[in-house]
Motif scaffolding. Structure first.
Motif, PDB file in Angstrom:
ATOM      1  N   LEU A 184      -5.759 -10.579   8.544  1.00  0.00           N
ATOM      2  CA  LEU A 184      -5.271 -11.991   9.345  1.00  0.00           C
ATOM      3  C   LEU A 184      -3.883 -12.110   9.109  1.00  0.00           C
ATOM      4  O   LEU A 184      -3.032 -12.065  10.279  1.00  0.00           O
ATOM      5  N   PHE A 185      -3.527 -11.669   8.004  1.00  0.00           N
ATOM      6  CA  PHE A 185      -1.941 -11.764   7.407  1.00  0.00           C
ATOM      7  C   PHE A 185      -1.341 -10.606   6.914  1.00  0.00           C
ATOM      8  O   PHE A 185      -1.288 -10.722   5.859  1.00  0.00           O
ATOM      9  N   PRO A 186      -1.382  -9.585   7.662  1.00  0.00           N
ATOM     10  CA  PRO A 186      -1.153  -7.957   7.012  1.00  0.00           C
ATOM     11  C   PRO A 186       0.447  -8.301   6.151  1.00  0.00           C
ATOM     12  O   PRO A 186       0.428  -7.384   4.921  1.00  0.00           O
ATOM     13  N   SER A 187       1.258  -8.860   6.385  1.00  0.00           N
ATOM     14  CA  SER A 187       2.396  -8.848   5.817  1.00  0.00           C
ATOM     15  C   SER A 187       2.568 -10.075   4.795  1.00  0.00           C
ATOM     16  O   SER A 187       3.693  -9.963   4.176  1.00  0.00           O
ATOM     17  N   MET A 188       1.585 -10.693   4.419  1.00  0.00           N
ATOM     18  CA  MET A 188       1.504 -11.698   3.419  1.00  0.00           C
ATOM     19  C   MET A 188       1.414 -11.007   2.036  1.00  0.00           C
ATOM     20  O   MET A 188       0.807 -10.099   1.740  1.00  0.00           O
ATOM     21  N   PRO A 189       2.457 -11.097   1.024  1.00  0.00           N
ATOM     22  CA  PRO A 189       2.425 -10.541  -0.141  1.00  0.00           C
ATOM     23  C   PRO A 189       1.064 -10.596  -1.011  1.00  0.00           C
ATOM     24  O   PRO A 189       0.470 -11.641  -0.843  1.00  0.00           O
ATOM     25  N   THR A 190       0.539  -9.771  -1.686  1.00  0.00           N
ATOM     26  CA  THR A 190      -0.455  -9.871  -2.264  1.00  0.00           C
ATOM     27  C   THR A 190      -0.950 -10.722  -3.065  1.00  0.00           C
ATOM     28  O   THR A 190      -1.961 -11.345  -3.202  1.00  0.00           O
ATOM     29  N   ALA A 191       0.289 -11.351  -3.980  1.00  0.00           N
ATOM     30  CA  ALA A 191      -0.019 -12.431  -4.690  1.00  0.00           C
ATOM     31  C   ALA A 191      -0.183 -13.719  -4.116  1.00  0.00           C
ATOM     32  O   ALA A 191      -0.608 -14.645  -4.576  1.00  0.00           O
ATOM     33  N   ASN A 192      -0.081 -13.911  -2.703  1.00  0.00           N
ATOM     34  CA  ASN A 192      -0.403 -14.964  -2.072  1.00  0.00           C
ATOM     35  C   ASN A 192      -1.784 -15.056  -1.425  1.00  0.00           C
ATOM     36  O   ASN A 192      -2.323 -16.152  -0.751  1.00  0.00           O
ATOM     37  N   LEU A 193      -2.457 -13.835  -1.419  1.00  0.00           N
ATOM     38  CA  LEU A 193      -3.691 -13.935  -0.679  1.00  0.00           C
ATOM     39  C   LEU A 193      -4.610 -14.918  -1.382  1.00  0.00           C
ATOM     40  O   LEU A 193      -5.538 -15.337  -0.779  1.00  0.00           O
ATOM     41  N   ARG A 194      -4.603 -14.576  -2.709  1.00  0.00           N
ATOM     42  CA  ARG A 194      -5.670 -15.539  -3.567  1.00  0.00           C
ATOM     43  C   ARG A 194      -5.347 -17.147  -3.001  1.00  0.00           C
ATOM     44  O   ARG A 194      -6.336 -17.880  -3.052  1.00  0.00           O
ATOM     45  N   LEU A 221       3.114 -19.452   2.348  1.00  0.00           N
ATOM     46  CA  LEU A 221       2.248 -18.248   1.863  1.00  0.00           C
ATOM     47  C   LEU A 221       2.688 -16.887   2.541  1.00  0.00           C
ATOM     48  O   LEU A 221       2.221 -15.923   2.127  1.00  0.00           O
ATOM     49  N   LEU A 222       3.602 -16.987   3.654  1.00  0.00           N
ATOM     50  CA  LEU A 222       4.242 -15.874   4.150  1.00  0.00           C
ATOM     51  C   LEU A 222       5.549 -15.420   3.544  1.00  0.00           C
ATOM     52  O   LEU A 222       5.896 -14.539   3.906  1.00  0.00           O
ATOM     53  N   ASP A 223       5.990 -16.409   2.779  1.00  0.00           N
ATOM     54  CA  ASP A 223       7.321 -15.872   1.952  1.00  0.00           C
ATOM     55  C   ASP A 223       7.108 -14.838   1.089  1.00  0.00           C
ATOM     56  O   ASP A 223       6.154 -14.405   0.471  1.00  0.00           O
ATOM     57  N   LYS A 224       8.142 -14.075   0.868  1.00  0.00           N
ATOM     58  CA  LYS A 224       8.297 -12.927   0.156  1.00  0.00           C
ATOM     59  C   LYS A 224       8.025 -13.263  -1.276  1.00  0.00           C
ATOM     60  O   LYS A 224       8.434 -14.414  -1.776  1.00  0.00           O
ATOM     61  N   ARG A 225       7.589 -12.453  -2.417  1.00  0.00           N
ATOM     62  CA  ARG A 225       7.525 -12.650  -3.576  1.00  0.00           C
ATOM     63  C   ARG A 225       8.211 -11.643  -4.477  1.00  0.00           C
ATOM     64  O   ARG A 225       7.513 -10.724  -5.065  1.00  0.00           O
ATOM     65  N   PRO A 226       9.649 -11.718  -4.546  1.00  0.00           N
ATOM     66  CA  PRO A 226      10.260 -10.553  -5.114  1.00  0.00           C
ATOM     67  C   PRO A 226       9.997 -10.350  -6.818  1.00  0.00           C
ATOM     68  O   PRO A 226       9.974  -9.502  -7.094  1.00  0.00           O
ATOM     69  N   ILE A 236       5.933  -3.594  -9.679  1.00  0.00           N
ATOM     70  CA  ILE A 236       6.421  -2.034  -9.702  1.00  0.00           C
ATOM     71  C   ILE A 236       6.882  -1.576 -10.939  1.00  0.00           C
ATOM     72  O   ILE A 236       6.592  -0.590 -11.216  1.00  0.00           O
ATOM     73  N   GLY A 237       7.280  -2.399 -11.837  1.00  0.00           N
ATOM     74  CA  GLY A 237       7.643  -2.152 -13.183  1.00  0.00           C
ATOM     75  C   GLY A 237       6.297  -1.853 -14.019  1.00  0.00           C
ATOM     76  O   GLY A 237       6.446  -0.371 -14.627  1.00  0.00           O
ATOM     77  N   LEU A 238       5.596  -2.226 -13.794  1.00  0.00           N
ATOM     78  CA  LEU A 238       4.164  -2.161 -14.580  1.00  0.00           C
ATOM     79  C   LEU A 238       3.593  -0.734 -14.081  1.00  0.00           C
ATOM     80  O   LEU A 238       3.137   0.286 -14.991  1.00  0.00           O
ATOM     81  N   VAL A 239       3.574  -0.557 -12.600  1.00  0.00           N
ATOM     82  CA  VAL A 239       2.899   0.748 -12.082  1.00  0.00           C
ATOM     83  C   VAL A 239       3.887   1.928 -12.376  1.00  0.00           C
ATOM     84  O   VAL A 239       3.169   2.944 -12.875  1.00  0.00           O
ATOM     85  N   ALA A 240       5.143   1.830 -12.335  1.00  0.00           N
ATOM     86  CA  ALA A 240       6.164   2.821 -12.428  1.00  0.00           C
ATOM     87  C   ALA A 240       5.861   3.314 -14.095  1.00  0.00           C
ATOM     88  O   ALA A 240       5.931   4.520 -14.572  1.00  0.00           O
ATOM     89  N   TYR A 281       7.138 -11.135  -8.131  1.00  0.00           N
ATOM     90  CA  TYR A 281       5.901 -10.542  -8.347  1.00  0.00           C
ATOM     91  C   TYR A 281       6.008  -9.190  -8.263  1.00  0.00           C
ATOM     92  O   TYR A 281       5.450  -8.493  -9.185  1.00  0.00           O
ATOM     93  N   TYR A 282       6.678  -8.733  -7.190  1.00  0.00           N
ATOM     94  CA  TYR A 282       6.663  -7.275  -7.051  1.00  0.00           C
ATOM     95  C   TYR A 282       7.841  -6.307  -8.044  1.00  0.00           C
ATOM     96  O   TYR A 282       7.414  -5.364  -8.371  1.00  0.00           O
TER      97      TYR A 282
END
Length: 351
Positions: A291-301, A31-36, A43-47, A38-39
Motif C-alpha cells: 500500500l505504501f512502498p516508500s514507507m521506511p521498513t521501521a514504520n511498517l510495524r 509514518l511516511l517520514d524518512k528514518r535516517p 546499513i552499518g550492521l549489514v555492511a 534507523y537506516y
C-alpha cells in the motif's frame, strides 16, 4: 480462483476513495517520514556482516570449514539485497539519483544483481501483484500459479508443474545462479538505463567474487563453496518473498479492483516479531509495504494496526499468519493448481 469483492472500485487518487482515506490517516501519523537513524544503523550492521563474512573467509583459508562460511555469506548477500530493495522503493533517500547510485553499488557491485533490471521487474510486480498477465513474479515459465496457466503451460512447466509443490524448495537452490544469469541477459535490453555502468559493475563483481574464491580455495573446495553459497542465497530470498503472495488470489483481466483491494487481497502478512522482521527485511508486513512502498521498513510495524483495523471497517479481508503456515499455504496452492497437469499425465499413460 478465490472470488474477491469488486463492489468498491475507485481510482487510488480519488479524494473519497478508500485508499485516499487510509493514506490520510497514515500521513497524519507521520509514518511516511524518512528514518535516517534507523537506516544508518541497519546499513552499518549489514555492511559489518558482509565485510566480516569475507574477512572470516580470508582468515580460514583453504579448508572445508569454509562451507559454513558460505552459508553465512549467503545470509549477508540476502541482507544486502534487501537493502537494495529499500533503495529501489525510495525508502532510504528522497533523491532518485542518490538511490540509483547506491543501488548500483549495493546491487551490481556487492552481490552481482542488476539493480536496473530488478527494479523494473519489481515495479511491474507492485503495479499488478499476482496478476497472471502482468506480474512477472507469477510468469508460468517454470512453475504455474493458476489453473488457467496450467491449461496453457509450455513443455517445461507442464513437466515440473505436476509436482511443483515438492520441487519448489529444491528449485530455489538455483535462484541465486538464475539472478546472476538474468542480470547479464538484461544488459542486452536497450531499455535498460546505464547499461554500460551496470555491465562494468557486474563484471567487476564476478571477477572479484570468483577470483577470491579460486585464489583462496582449491578447485574442488571452491566449487563446493560456490554451490553452497548460491544455493543458500537463492533459498533465503525465496523463503523471504514466497510467503508474501503465493497462495493468495491470482487475478485476471476480469478482476477490476481498486488500488487498495488489488494490493491487500493479493498479499499476506507474516507474524513472528522482531526476529522474523529482521530476517525478512520487513517484508513480513507485505500488505502495508504494497500500500505504501516508500514507507521506511521501521514504520511498517506501526502502520500495521492502522491498516488492519481500517480494512476490517470496510469489509476487506486482511490475511495474516505465521511463517511456516505461509509456506504451507503457498505449497498447497502450488499442488492444487498442478492437479490438471497430473490428471492429464495419467490420462496420457492410460491411453
Amino acid at each position: 480462483m478465490t472470488v474477491v469483492d469488486t463492489s468498491r472500485v475507485r481510482a487510488p487518487g480519488e479524494r473519497g476513495s478508500d485508499f485516499a482515506k487510509l493514506s490520510r490517516r497514515i500521513a497524519q501519523a507521520g509514518l511516511l517520514d524518512k528514518r535516517p537513524g534507523y537506516y544508518t544503523a541497519r546499513i552499518g550492521l549489514v555492511a559489518g556482516l558482509f565485510a566480516g563474512s569475507w574477512a572470516l573467509f580470508a582468515a580460514i583459508g583453504d579448508s572445508w570449514w569454509q562451507v559454513p562460511v558460505a552459508v553465512l555469506l549467503a545470509v549477508a548477500f540476502a541482507q544486502v539485497t534487501l537493502l537494495a530493495h529499500d533503495l529501489a522503493h525510495g525508502q532510504i533517500s528522497r533523491s532518485r539519483r542518490t538511490s540509483r547510485m547506491a543501488g548500483l553499488l549495493v546491487g551490481n557491485l556487492a552481490v552481482g544483481l542488476s539493480y536496473g533490471w530488478w527494479m523494473d521487474k519489481h515495479t511491474r510486480h507492485h503495479a499488478n501483484p499476482n496478476h497472471e498477465d502482468h506480474d512477472p513474479d507469477v510468469s508460468p515459465e517454470v512453475l504455474v500459479w493458476s489453473e488457467n496457466q496450467a491449461a496453457g503451460a509450455g513443455r517445461v512447466a507442464k513437466i515440473i508443474g505436476r509436482w511443483q509443490a515438492f520441487l519448489f524448495f529444491p528449485l530455489l537452490t538455483l535462484e541465486g545462479l538464475n539472478l546472476k544469469v538474468a542480470s547479464f541477459r538484461a544488459l542486452r535490453r536497450e531499455s535498460l538505463k546505464n547499461r554500460r555502468v551496470e555491465g562494468l559493475l557486474l563484471v567487476a563483481h564476478n571477477l572479484a567474487y570468483l577470483g577470491a574464491v579460486f585464489l583462496v580455495l582449491s578447485p574442488g573446495k571452491a566449487l563446493v563453496f560456490l554451490a553452497v553459497h548460491l544455493a543458500g542465497y537463492g533459498v533465503y530470498l525465496g523463503c523471504t518473498f514466497a510467503p508474501n503472495h503465493k497462495g493468495m488470489p491470482v487475478l485476471t483481466a476480469e478482476d477490476e479492483l481498486d488500488f487498495l483491494r488489488r494490493q491487500v487481497l493479493t498479499s499476506r502478512n507474516v507474524r513472528g516479531g522482531r526476529l522474523v522482521t529482521t530476517a525478512l527485511g520487513g517484508l513480513n508486513y507485505q500488505i502495508e509495504h504494497h500500500l505504501f512502498p516508500s514507507m521506511p521498513t521501521a514504520n511498517l510495524r506501526k502502520a500495521q494496526p492502522i491498516v488492519s483495523d481500517y480494512c476490517r471497517s470496510i469489509g476487506v479481508d486482511y490475511a495474516e499468519c505465521g511463517l511456516f503456515a505461509s509456506w504451507g499455504q503457498a505449497l498447497r496452492h502450488l499442488h492444487e493448481v498442478g492437479r490438471p497437469l497430473r490428471a492429464g499425465s495419467r490420462r496420457s499413460q492410460d491411453w
